[in-house]
Scaffold this motif. Structure first.
Motif, PDB file in Angstrom:
ATOM      1  N   LEU A   1       0.841  -1.197   0.000  1.00 16.59           N
ATOM      2  CA  LEU A   1       0.000   0.000   0.000  1.00 16.59           C
ATOM      3  C   LEU A   1       0.873   1.243   0.000  1.00 16.59           C
ATOM      4  O   LEU A   1       1.938   1.260   0.600  1.00 16.59           O
TER       5      LEU A   1
ATOM      6  N   SER B   1      -2.637   5.084   1.649  1.00 16.00           N
ATOM      7  CA  SER B   1      -3.425   3.892   1.942  1.00 16.00           C
ATOM      8  C   SER B   1      -2.989   3.230   3.242  1.00 16.00           C
ATOM      9  O   SER B   1      -3.799   2.677   3.963  1.00 16.00           O
TER      10      SER B   1
ATOM     11  N   ARG C   1     -10.743  -2.275   0.889  1.00 15.60           N
ATOM     12  CA  ARG C   1      -9.618  -1.938   0.008  1.00 15.60           C
ATOM     13  C   ARG C   1     -10.138  -2.061  -1.414  1.00 15.60           C
ATOM     14  O   ARG C   1     -10.762  -3.071  -1.773  1.00 15.60           O
TER      15      ARG C   1
ATOM     16  N   ASP D   1      -8.757  -2.016  -5.195  1.00 18.04           N
ATOM     17  CA  ASP D   1      -7.628  -2.011  -6.136  1.00 18.04           C
ATOM     18  C   ASP D   1      -8.206  -1.723  -7.508  1.00 18.04           C
ATOM     19  O   ASP D   1      -9.121  -2.411  -7.957  1.00 18.04           O
ATOM     20  N   TRP D   2      -7.691  -0.691  -8.162  1.00 17.99           N
ATOM     21  CA  TRP D   2      -8.261  -0.251  -9.429  1.00 17.99           C
ATOM     22  C   TRP D   2      -7.171   0.222 -10.374  1.00 17.99           C
ATOM     23  O   TRP D   2      -6.025   0.419  -9.990  1.00 17.99           O
ATOM     24  N   ARG D   3      -7.587   0.390 -11.625  1.00 19.49           N
ATOM     25  CA  ARG D   3      -6.669   0.972 -12.615  1.00 19.49           C
ATOM     26  C   ARG D   3      -7.448   1.715 -13.687  1.00 19.49           C
ATOM     27  O   ARG D   3      -8.618   1.434 -13.929  1.00 19.49           O
TER      28      ARG D   3
ATOM     29  N   THR E   1      -1.640  -0.949 -10.902  1.00 14.35           N
ATOM     30  CA  THR E   1      -2.851  -0.931 -10.086  1.00 14.35           C
ATOM     31  C   THR E   1      -2.654   0.034  -8.932  1.00 14.35           C
ATOM     32  O   THR E   1      -1.589   0.063  -8.320  1.00 14.35           O
ATOM     33  N   LYS E   2      -3.676   0.822  -8.658  1.00 10.49           N
ATOM     34  CA  LYS E   2      -3.649   1.743  -7.522  1.00 10.49           C
ATOM     35  C   LYS E   2      -4.617   1.232  -6.471  1.00 10.49           C
ATOM     36  O   LYS E   2      -5.513   0.462  -6.777  1.00 10.49           O
ATOM     37  N   THR E   3      -4.434   1.670  -5.242  1.00  7.88           N
ATOM     38  CA  THR E   3      -5.292   1.241  -4.147  1.00  7.88           C
ATOM     39  C   THR E   3      -5.881   2.442  -3.441  1.00  7.88           C
ATOM     40  O   THR E   3      -5.162   3.385  -3.105  1.00  7.88           O
TER      41      THR E   3
END
Length: 77
Positions: free
Chosen positions: A3, A7, A24, A26-28, A37-39
């Motif tokens: 993280l 985060s 949480r 997790d996306w992009r 990927t970002k969180t």
């Protein structure tokens, strides 16, 4: 995936929210981060708002329970 500093704070990522995170996300953004990927973190109140944010933009994302990094179980080496 580790993280980021924001985060790791355990605070919801919604603007001006100071509640503890329970989820949480997790996306992009495929147009910008093809493999990255970002969180973001979400409290109970903001989970739906943040999910809708990603759906509206057609960003792939996955929601899971947020576990405070210090409470993660050690992995076998």
């Amino acid at each position: 995936m580790a993280l980021g500093v924001e985060s790791a704070s355990g605070i919801c990522s919604a603007r001006e929210c100071t509640e503890a995170a329970r989820y949480r996300i997790d996306w992009r953004n495929p147009a910008i981060h093809r493999a990255r990927t970002k969180t973001w973190l979400a409290c109970e109140e903001h989970l739906t708002y943040l999910e809708n944010y990603f759906r509206y933009r057609s960003f792939p994302f996955e929601v899971s329970a947020f576990v405070v990094p210090d409470q993660e179980e050690p992995q076998d080496h």
